[in-house]
Scaffold this active site. Structure first.
Site, short mmCIF file in Angstrom:
data_model
loop_
_atom_site.label_atom_id
_atom_site.label_comp_id
_atom_site.label_asym_id
_atom_site.label_seq_id
_atom_site.Cartn_x
_atom_site.Cartn_y
_atom_site.Cartn_z
N GLU A 80 0.80 -1.22 0.00
CA GLU A 80 0.00 0.00 0.00
C GLU A 80 0.84 1.28 0.00
O GLU A 80 0.39 2.32 0.48
CB GLU A 80 -0.95 0.00 1.19
CG GLU A 80 -2.00 -1.09 1.10
CD GLU A 80 -3.09 -0.93 2.14
OE1 GLU A 80 -4.21 -0.56 1.75
OE2 GLU A 80 -2.81 -1.15 3.33
N HIS A 99 -0.48 5.31 7.98
CA HIS A 99 -1.63 4.44 7.71
C HIS A 99 -1.63 3.34 8.75
O HIS A 99 -0.61 2.68 8.98
CB HIS A 99 -1.55 3.82 6.31
CG HIS A 99 -2.57 2.74 6.10
ND1 HIS A 99 -3.92 2.97 6.17
CD2 HIS A 99 -2.43 1.41 5.87
CE1 HIS A 99 -4.58 1.85 5.97
NE2 HIS A 99 -3.69 0.87 5.79
N HIS A 101 -4.32 0.41 11.28
CA HIS A 101 -5.56 -0.32 11.49
C HIS A 101 -5.96 -0.25 12.96
O HIS A 101 -6.47 -1.22 13.51
CB HIS A 101 -5.40 -1.78 11.06
CG HIS A 101 -4.75 -1.96 9.74
ND1 HIS A 101 -3.83 -2.96 9.49
CD2 HIS A 101 -4.86 -1.26 8.57
CE1 HIS A 101 -3.40 -2.88 8.24
NE2 HIS A 101 -4.01 -1.85 7.66
N HIS A 169 -11.12 -1.02 7.15
CA HIS A 169 -9.68 -1.09 6.93
C HIS A 169 -8.88 -0.33 7.97
O HIS A 169 -7.88 -0.82 8.47
CB HIS A 169 -9.37 -0.57 5.53
CG HIS A 169 -7.97 -0.78 5.07
ND1 HIS A 169 -7.60 -0.64 3.75
CD2 HIS A 169 -6.83 -1.11 5.72
CE1 HIS A 169 -6.30 -0.87 3.62
NE2 HIS A 169 -5.81 -1.17 4.82
#
Length: 239
Positions: A80, A99, A101, A169
């Site tokens: 990603e 980024h 989770h 996500h």
């Protein structure tokens, strides 16, 4: 012509950022943080495909906005990396990106609610988080932002916000420095947890946009204090 090497101090700070995010429970074996190259436009620094707590100096790779490595590496990249590439392409004000989770964010994104500043420490959320629905961009997928088109769709959803929730996500948070984006990623998770707790009691009173703006301005002057603590907790960087 060889690519200019990034400042070693910036590389070290990126290693610290990875380890702090793990120590604070924002990332686990997955998730990633990046920063723009300090002297080469169109290039950013991101670890190779490694768990954040295990990132070392030699794992840091330079990538261009197409997600291609422009420094020497034999390691696999993060799938990603396009999250980072396309946000940097779209937002010239963004210097660093996380980024993750983090668990308290998932229920809010899955129900389509915005993350809103319930605590003054999350004043940077302003009017609330943005929302990314990957089905709108590509139908049913494995949920990963694994190509430039999906990265561009995410960047468009982010717009001018500091945080975008990704349904099913996690989230992506942006900032003007590594210290700031780490602070924001940590308080996105904390604020999400508080928002969920408040929802069990009744309607919450969130910070107004002006209150959020004023709180964010003050908090930005205090980030170094928190950064110093977080860095001390993880100890010295070893090869």
């Amino acid at each position: 012509m060889a690519l200019a090497a990034p400042d070693p101090a910036l590389v070290d700070k990126l290693v610290v950022a990875n380890r702090v995010l793990y120590d604070q429970g924002v990332v686990d074996g997955l998730g990633h943080v990046s920063v723009r190259h300090d002297s080469v436009p169109g290039v950013f620094l991101l670890s190779c495909n490694r768990a954040p707590a295990l990132v070392r100096r030699e794992d840091v790779v330079c990538y261009d906005y197409d997600g291609e490595a422009v420094s020497s590496t034999t390691q696999r990249p993060y799938l990603e990396r396009f999250i980072h590439a396309e946000i940097y392409r779209a937002r010239t004000d963004v210097v660093a990106i996380v980024h993750s989770h983090s668990p308290s964010v998932i229920p809010i994104g899955a129900t389509g609610h915005r993350l809103r500043p319930i605590s003054h420490m999350a004043g940077f959320l302003g009017a609330g988080s943005a929302h990314f629905e990957i089905r709108d961009a590509a139908g049913e997928t494995d949920m990963l932002v694994r190509n430039p088109a999906l990265g561009a769709a995410l960047a468009k959803s982010l717009g001018g916000c500091s945080c975008v929730l990704m349904r099913g996500h996690g989230s992506t948070v942006v900032g003007t420095s590594l210290e700031q984006v780490v602070y924001r990623a940590i308080y996105v998770e904390i604020n999400a947890k508080l928002q969920l707790q408040a929802a069990t009691l009744g309607p919450a009173t969130y910070l107004s946009e002006r209150e959020a703006e004023l709180a964010a301005a003050v908090n930005d002057t205090q980030i170094q204090r928190a950064w110093d603590l977080w860095r001390q907790r993880i100890g010295a960087i070893h090869e």
